[in-house]
Motif scaffolding. Structure first.
Motif, PDB file in Angstrom:
ATOM      1  N   VAL A  61       0.831  -1.203   0.000  1.00  0.00           N
ATOM      2  CA  VAL A  61       0.000   0.000   0.000  1.00  0.00           C
ATOM      3  C   VAL A  61       0.871   1.261   0.000  1.00  0.00           C
ATOM      4  CG1 VAL A  61      -1.701   1.319   1.327  1.00  0.00           C
ATOM      5  CG2 VAL A  61      -1.962  -1.143   1.059  1.00  0.00           C
ATOM      6  N   ARG A  62       1.925   1.237   0.797  1.00  0.00           N
ATOM      7  CA  ARG A  62       2.901   2.328   0.786  1.00  0.00           C
ATOM      8  C   ARG A  62       4.241   1.770   1.219  1.00  0.00           C
ATOM      9  NH1 ARG A  62       2.959   4.943   6.151  1.00  0.00           N
ATOM     10  NH2 ARG A  62       3.708   6.865   5.190  1.00  0.00           N
ATOM     11  N   GLU A  63       5.312   2.288   0.617  1.00  0.00           N
ATOM     12  CA  GLU A  63       6.635   1.722   0.853  1.00  0.00           C
ATOM     13  C   GLU A  63       7.033   1.797   2.327  1.00  0.00           C
ATOM     14  OE1 GLU A  63       9.481   3.483  -1.721  1.00  0.00           O
ATOM     15  OE2 GLU A  63       8.550   2.716  -3.557  1.00  0.00           O
ATOM     16  N   GLY A  64       6.582   2.832   3.038  1.00  0.00           N
ATOM     17  CA  GLY A  64       6.945   2.990   4.432  1.00  0.00           C
ATOM     18  C   GLY A  64       6.470   1.851   5.317  1.00  0.00           C
ATOM     19  N   ASN A  65       5.478   1.099   4.846  1.00  0.00           N
ATOM     20  CA  ASN A  65       4.961  -0.013   5.646  1.00  0.00           C
ATOM     21  C   ASN A  65       5.921  -1.196   5.699  1.00  0.00           C
ATOM     22  OD1 ASN A  65       2.656   1.453   6.090  1.00  0.00           O
ATOM     23  ND2 ASN A  65       1.380   0.292   4.678  1.00  0.00           N
ATOM     24  N   GLU A  66       6.861  -1.254   4.770  1.00  0.00           N
ATOM     25  CA  GLU A  66       7.795  -2.382   4.719  1.00  0.00           C
ATOM     26  C   GLU A  66       8.478  -2.608   6.059  1.00  0.00           C
ATOM     27  OE1 GLU A  66       8.538  -4.576   2.542  1.00  0.00           O
ATOM     28  OE2 GLU A  66       7.866  -3.865   0.587  1.00  0.00           O
ATOM     29  N   ARG A  67       8.794  -1.524   6.760  1.00  0.00           N
ATOM     30  CA  ARG A  67       9.575  -1.658   7.999  1.00  0.00           C
ATOM     31  C   ARG A  67       8.796  -2.382   9.092  1.00  0.00           C
ATOM     32  NH1 ARG A  67       9.561   3.745  11.623  1.00  0.00           N
ATOM     33  NH2 ARG A  67       7.596   4.685  10.975  1.00  0.00           N
ATOM     34  N   LEU A  68       7.471  -2.418   8.997  1.00  0.00           N
ATOM     35  CA  LEU A  68       6.688  -3.117  10.011  1.00  0.00           C
ATOM     36  C   LEU A  68       6.981  -4.613  10.036  1.00  0.00           C
ATOM     37  CD1 LEU A  68       3.198  -1.472   9.370  1.00  0.00           C
ATOM     38  CD2 LEU A  68       4.611  -1.130  11.408  1.00  0.00           C
ATOM     39  N   TYR A  69       7.348  -5.176   8.886  1.00  0.00           N
ATOM     40  CA  TYR A  69       7.438  -6.617   8.736  1.00  0.00           C
ATOM     41  C   TYR A  69       8.868  -7.145   8.764  1.00  0.00           C
ATOM     42  CZ  TYR A  69       2.921  -5.152   6.909  1.00  0.00           C
ATOM     43  OH  TYR A  69       1.702  -4.543   6.758  1.00  0.00           O
ATOM     44  N   THR A  70       9.831  -6.245   8.922  1.00  0.00           N
ATOM     45  CA  THR A  70      11.223  -6.661   9.036  1.00  0.00           C
ATOM     46  C   THR A  70      11.493  -7.163  10.450  1.00  0.00           C
ATOM     47  OG1 THR A  70      11.966  -4.476   9.754  1.00  0.00           O
ATOM     48  CG2 THR A  70      11.874  -4.877   7.366  1.00  0.00           C
ATOM     49  N   ARG A  71      12.654  -7.748  10.674  1.00  0.00           N
ATOM     50  CA  ARG A  71      13.017  -8.205  12.012  1.00  0.00           C
ATOM     51  C   ARG A  71      13.032  -7.042  13.001  1.00  0.00           C
ATOM     52  NH1 ARG A  71      14.708 -13.456  12.056  1.00  0.00           N
ATOM     53  NH2 ARG A  71      15.132 -14.354  10.009  1.00  0.00           N
ATOM     54  N   THR A  72      13.548  -5.899  12.550  1.00  0.00           N
ATOM     55  CA  THR A  72      13.568  -4.725  13.419  1.00  0.00           C
ATOM     56  C   THR A  72      12.157  -4.246  13.717  1.00  0.00           C
ATOM     57  OG1 THR A  72      15.728  -4.034  12.566  1.00  0.00           O
ATOM     58  CG2 THR A  72      14.384  -2.350  13.647  1.00  0.00           C
ATOM     59  N   GLY A  73      11.302  -4.204  12.685  1.00  0.00           N
ATOM     60  CA  GLY A  73       9.925  -3.752  12.873  1.00  0.00           C
ATOM     61  C   GLY A  73       9.145  -4.665  13.791  1.00  0.00           C
ATOM     62  N   ILE A  74       9.336  -5.975  13.634  1.00  0.00           N
ATOM     63  CA  ILE A  74       8.645  -6.935  14.505  1.00  0.00           C
ATOM     64  C   ILE A  74       9.099  -6.770  15.949  1.00  0.00           C
ATOM     65  CG2 ILE A  74       8.408  -9.396  15.021  1.00  0.00           C
ATOM     66  CD1 ILE A  74       8.531  -9.869  11.954  1.00  0.00           C
ATOM     67  N   ALA A  75      10.390  -6.517  16.140  1.00  0.00           N
ATOM     68  CA  ALA A  75      10.896  -6.289  17.502  1.00  0.00           C
ATOM     69  C   ALA A  75      10.265  -5.043  18.119  1.00  0.00           C
ATOM     70  CB  ALA A  75      12.419  -6.171  17.478  1.00  0.00           C
ATOM     71  N   ARG A  76      10.067  -3.996  17.304  1.00  0.00           N
ATOM     72  CA  ARG A  76       9.407  -2.778  17.811  1.00  0.00           C
ATOM     73  C   ARG A  76       7.955  -3.073  18.188  1.00  0.00           C
ATOM     74  NH1 ARG A  76      12.453   1.453  19.326  1.00  0.00           N
ATOM     75  NH2 ARG A  76      10.932   3.007  18.643  1.00  0.00           N
ATOM     76  N   LEU A  77       7.264  -3.840  17.368  1.00  0.00           N
ATOM     77  CA  LEU A  77       5.885  -4.219  17.676  1.00  0.00           C
ATOM     78  C   LEU A  77       5.826  -5.019  18.976  1.00  0.00           C
ATOM     79  CD1 LEU A  77       4.847  -5.207  14.059  1.00  0.00           C
ATOM     80  CD2 LEU A  77       3.728  -3.422  15.413  1.00  0.00           C
ATOM     81  N   ARG A  78       6.755  -5.949  19.146  1.00  0.00           N
ATOM     82  CA  ARG A  78       6.816  -6.729  20.390  1.00  0.00           C
ATOM     83  C   ARG A  78       7.007  -5.817  21.600  1.00  0.00           C
ATOM     84  NH1 ARG A  78      12.098  -9.327  20.255  1.00  0.00           N
ATOM     85  NH2 ARG A  78      12.640  -7.268  21.056  1.00  0.00           N
TER      86      ARG A  78
END
Length: 227
Positions: free
Chosen positions: A154-171
């Motif tokens: 949907v937007r390129e900025g969303n990619e970071r949500l699904y990376t290892r770093t992004g998942i760690a931030r969500l956790r």
């Protein structure tokens, strides 16, 4: 055959154009030429909220939803919310709320005026960062339906949500024992592995798009932070 009617368009910050289309009594939001969501196939998005809240132990949960869309997940979360709970929705396209109060008003009902809920015009990643940094309280549940799966289409900025770093931030934005739930149009075994590598206990479920057990099969990951 009923013709499709373009009702409105909106530009996604850093992304493509969304188009709201009417088709008889049904509505569809298009991303470019692809159907992103529609009123005929809402069940799995509602189940994203219902199945998550069934598993949240907090008595008055604080819930974050990424993406308002047509409000399916938001309304289902409000309907299932225990007393004292609160739901915050992050939506990056302001026009979505104009559509909700305009052409989609009958579908929307009074959910946007519910005092237990709030729609913030913001990137969900920014609200996650606020919780991680201690600016706001951590969440008991985070529900993501901002793309068609763990890929920032949907937007390129969303990619970071699904990376290892992004998942760690969500956790880290979750309270101990909190639940991350991610909706997807298809399975993704690599994403399942990344969730487990981040320390989540992961369950992957398949849910039909329609409540009559018809329509496409969609995937929802339920990932619990150890507590």
């Amino acid at each position: 055959m009923l013709p499709r009617e373009t009702l409105a368009t909106a530009r996604i910050p850093g992304g493509d154009t969304l188009t709201l289309v009417g088709h008889g009594r049904d509505f569809v939001i298009m991303l470019g030429r692809d159907e992103l969501m529609g009123t005929r196939m809402r069940y799995s998005e509602e189940q994203l909220a219902c199945l998550t809240l069934e598993q949240v132990a907090a008595p008055a949960p604080r819930v974050l939803i990424g993406g308002y869309g047509m409000g399916f997940t938001f309304r289902a979360a409000l309907a299932a919310l225990p007393a004292g709970g609160r739901v915050v929705v992050a939506e990056v396209v302001p026009e979505i709320l104009d559509w909700a109060r305009g052409p989609l008003a009958e579908l929307t009902g009074d959910c946007l005026d519910d005092p237990r809920g709030e729609v913030a015009i913001a990137d969900v990643a920014a609200l996650v960062d606020d919780a991680v940094d201690g600016t706001t309280a951590r969440y008991d549940a985070i529900l993501l339906d901002v793309d068609n799966g763990p890929d920032g289409i949907v937007r390129e900025g969303n990619e970071r949500l699904y990376t290892r770093t992004g998942i760690a931030r969500l956790r880290d934005a979750l309270a101990p024992g909190g639940m991350l739930a991610v909706w997807s149009a298809a399975p993704d075994h690599k994403f399942t592995r990344r969730l487990r590598d981040a320390g989540f206990a992961v369950e992957e479920r398949t849910v039909r798009a329609r409540p009559n057990n018809k329509g496409p099969r969609h995937t929802i990951w339920f990932a619990r932070r150890p507590g």
